[in-house]
Design a protein around this motif. Structure first.
Motif, short mmCIF file in Angstrom:
data_model
loop_
_atom_site.label_atom_id
_atom_site.label_comp_id
_atom_site.label_asym_id
_atom_site.label_seq_id
_atom_site.Cartn_x
_atom_site.Cartn_y
_atom_site.Cartn_z
N LEU A 16 -25.82 37.33 -38.24
CA LEU A 16 -25.51 38.57 -37.54
C LEU A 16 -24.71 38.30 -36.27
O LEU A 16 -23.83 39.08 -35.90
CB LEU A 16 -26.81 39.31 -37.20
CG LEU A 16 -27.58 39.88 -38.39
CD1 LEU A 16 -28.93 40.43 -37.94
CD2 LEU A 16 -26.77 40.95 -39.09
N ASN A 17 -24.99 37.17 -35.62
CA ASN A 17 -24.24 36.79 -34.43
C ASN A 17 -22.77 36.54 -34.77
O ASN A 17 -21.86 36.97 -34.05
CB ASN A 17 -24.87 35.56 -33.80
CG ASN A 17 -24.07 35.02 -32.63
OD1 ASN A 17 -23.32 34.06 -32.78
ND2 ASN A 17 -24.22 35.64 -31.47
N TYR A 18 -22.53 35.84 -35.90
CA TYR A 18 -21.15 35.57 -36.31
C TYR A 18 -20.44 36.87 -36.69
O TYR A 18 -19.25 37.06 -36.39
CB TYR A 18 -21.13 34.63 -37.52
CG TYR A 18 -21.70 33.25 -37.27
CD1 TYR A 18 -21.61 32.66 -36.02
CD2 TYR A 18 -22.33 32.55 -38.29
CE1 TYR A 18 -22.12 31.40 -35.79
CE2 TYR A 18 -22.84 31.28 -38.06
CZ TYR A 18 -22.75 30.71 -36.82
OH TYR A 18 -23.26 29.47 -36.59
N ALA A 19 -21.16 37.77 -37.38
CA ALA A 19 -20.54 38.98 -37.90
C ALA A 19 -20.34 40.05 -36.83
O ALA A 19 -19.33 40.76 -36.84
CB ALA A 19 -21.38 39.55 -39.04
N LEU A 20 -21.30 40.18 -35.92
CA LEU A 20 -21.28 41.27 -34.95
C LEU A 20 -20.95 40.82 -33.53
O LEU A 20 -20.69 41.66 -32.67
CB LEU A 20 -22.64 41.98 -34.95
CG LEU A 20 -23.12 42.51 -36.30
CD1 LEU A 20 -24.53 43.07 -36.17
CD2 LEU A 20 -22.17 43.57 -36.84
N ASP A 21 -21.04 39.52 -33.29
CA ASP A 21 -20.80 38.97 -31.96
C ASP A 21 -21.77 39.54 -30.92
O ASP A 21 -21.42 39.72 -29.76
CB ASP A 21 -19.35 39.22 -31.51
CG ASP A 21 -18.93 38.26 -30.39
OD1 ASP A 21 -19.49 37.15 -30.33
OD2 ASP A 21 -18.06 38.65 -29.58
N TRP A 22 -22.99 39.81 -31.35
CA TRP A 22 -24.05 40.22 -30.43
C TRP A 22 -24.78 38.97 -29.96
O TRP A 22 -24.76 37.94 -30.62
CB TRP A 22 -25.02 41.18 -31.10
CG TRP A 22 -24.43 42.52 -31.43
CD1 TRP A 22 -23.17 42.95 -31.13
CD2 TRP A 22 -25.06 43.58 -32.14
NE1 TRP A 22 -22.97 44.22 -31.60
CE2 TRP A 22 -24.12 44.64 -32.21
CE3 TRP A 22 -26.31 43.74 -32.71
CZ2 TRP A 22 -24.41 45.85 -32.84
CZ3 TRP A 22 -26.61 44.95 -33.33
CH2 TRP A 22 -25.66 45.99 -33.39
N PRO A 23 -25.44 39.02 -28.82
CA PRO A 23 -26.14 37.83 -28.30
C PRO A 23 -27.21 37.33 -29.28
O PRO A 23 -28.01 38.13 -29.79
CB PRO A 23 -26.77 38.32 -26.99
CG PRO A 23 -25.99 39.51 -26.61
CD PRO A 23 -25.55 40.16 -27.88
N PHE A 24 -27.22 36.01 -29.52
CA PHE A 24 -28.20 35.46 -30.46
C PHE A 24 -29.63 35.71 -30.01
O PHE A 24 -30.49 36.05 -30.83
CB PHE A 24 -27.96 33.95 -30.63
CG PHE A 24 -29.05 33.29 -31.43
CD1 PHE A 24 -29.07 33.37 -32.80
CD2 PHE A 24 -30.09 32.61 -30.78
CE1 PHE A 24 -30.10 32.78 -33.54
CE2 PHE A 24 -31.11 32.02 -31.51
CZ PHE A 24 -31.11 32.10 -32.89
N TRP A 25 -29.90 35.56 -28.71
CA TRP A 25 -31.28 35.69 -28.24
C TRP A 25 -31.83 37.08 -28.53
O TRP A 25 -33.00 37.21 -28.92
CB TRP A 25 -31.35 35.41 -26.73
CG TRP A 25 -30.65 36.42 -25.86
CD1 TRP A 25 -29.37 36.35 -25.41
CD2 TRP A 25 -31.20 37.63 -25.36
NE1 TRP A 25 -29.06 37.46 -24.64
CE2 TRP A 25 -30.18 38.27 -24.59
CE3 TRP A 25 -32.44 38.25 -25.45
CZ2 TRP A 25 -30.37 39.49 -23.94
CZ3 TRP A 25 -32.64 39.47 -24.81
CH2 TRP A 25 -31.61 40.07 -24.07
N ALA A 26 -30.99 38.12 -28.41
CA ALA A 26 -31.44 39.48 -28.67
C ALA A 26 -31.64 39.70 -30.18
O ALA A 26 -32.62 40.31 -30.61
CB ALA A 26 -30.44 40.48 -28.11
N LEU A 27 -30.71 39.19 -30.98
CA LEU A 27 -30.83 39.33 -32.42
C LEU A 27 -32.08 38.63 -32.95
O LEU A 27 -32.80 39.16 -33.80
CB LEU A 27 -29.58 38.75 -33.11
CG LEU A 27 -28.29 39.55 -32.94
CD1 LEU A 27 -27.10 38.73 -33.41
CD2 LEU A 27 -28.38 40.87 -33.71
#
Length: 221
Positions: free
Chosen positions: A68-79
């Protein structure tokens, strides 16, 4: 005439050396658990950081969070936190509040350490083969420590532990099945050479768990 003691047979189970003690012989203190869980979550976080640098994934909800981090570029810690928190209800139901609360602490620990490592461990690139193998080894060792101290990292870890309790099937084998599914999903996001490398790395992680997380292999609880 003095009596002589019977010779000790080191091969006899009652006299031979053993690493298996009575359950009450080696309990974890609260300090043991605090240090153990902190060490385990830090080790997992460092492993996931190396995987992220390598554009690799792994299995379970950690791998899903990386995807999800690669696809959405959202912070890993939150995901990582969001993906794993729903499994808290399963942890309470099947393993009790003590296990569930420790698991929530570990989820928060991995998220927090991920932010810390990202800001303090300033590495821009890494050999992907080394990063994938080392990252999975560290993640496997960290998970093993967390399991030994009565917790998990949520998600598939909880499901795998519940299955082990019910059927005796080892955690590592169950997680490997789930990991295959996550890594197949990675084909939608990550170039296929990295997916193949990720699959090999996930095998390394789960072998660490399958070969070490079993009854009779540990003296503490």
């Amino acid at each position: 005439m003095t009596a002589h003691a019977d010779p000790v047979d080191p091969a006899a189970p009652e006299t031979g050396p053993s690493l298996v003690f009575e359950e009450k012989a080696a309990p974890h203190s609260w300090l043991d658990d605090v240090v153990g869980l902190a060490t385990g979550t830090f080790t997992v976080s460092l492993g996931l950081f190396l995987l992220h640098l390598s554009t690799a994934v792994t299995g379970g909800t950690a791998g899903l969070s990386l995807l999800l981090n690669y696809a959405l570029d959202w912070p890993f810690w939150a995901l990582f936190a969001v993906v794993n928190l729903p499994f808290g209800a399963l942890a309470v139901w099947k393993r009790g509040w003590n296990f569930a609360l420790r698991t929530l602490v570990c989820i928060a620990g991995v998220s927090g350490f991920s932010v810390l490592i990202e800001h303090l461990f300033l590495v821009e690139s890494i050999d992907p083969i080394f990063g994938t193998v080392a990252g999975n080894l560290l993640a496997g060792i960290g998970l093993l420590i967390v399991f030994r101290h009565g917790a998990s990292l949520g998600g598939i870890n909880v499901v795998a532990l519940v299955i082990q309790d019910a059927t005796g099937i080892r955690v590592g084998w169950t997680m490997m099945v789930f990991d295959v599914l996550v890594i197949l999903l990675a084909l939608l996001v990550v170039p296929w050479p990295f997916v193949v490398l990720s699959a090999a790395g996930a095998v390394v992680l789960n072998l660490v768990l399958a070969l070490n997380h079993r009854p009779g292999r540990y003296i503490g609880h």
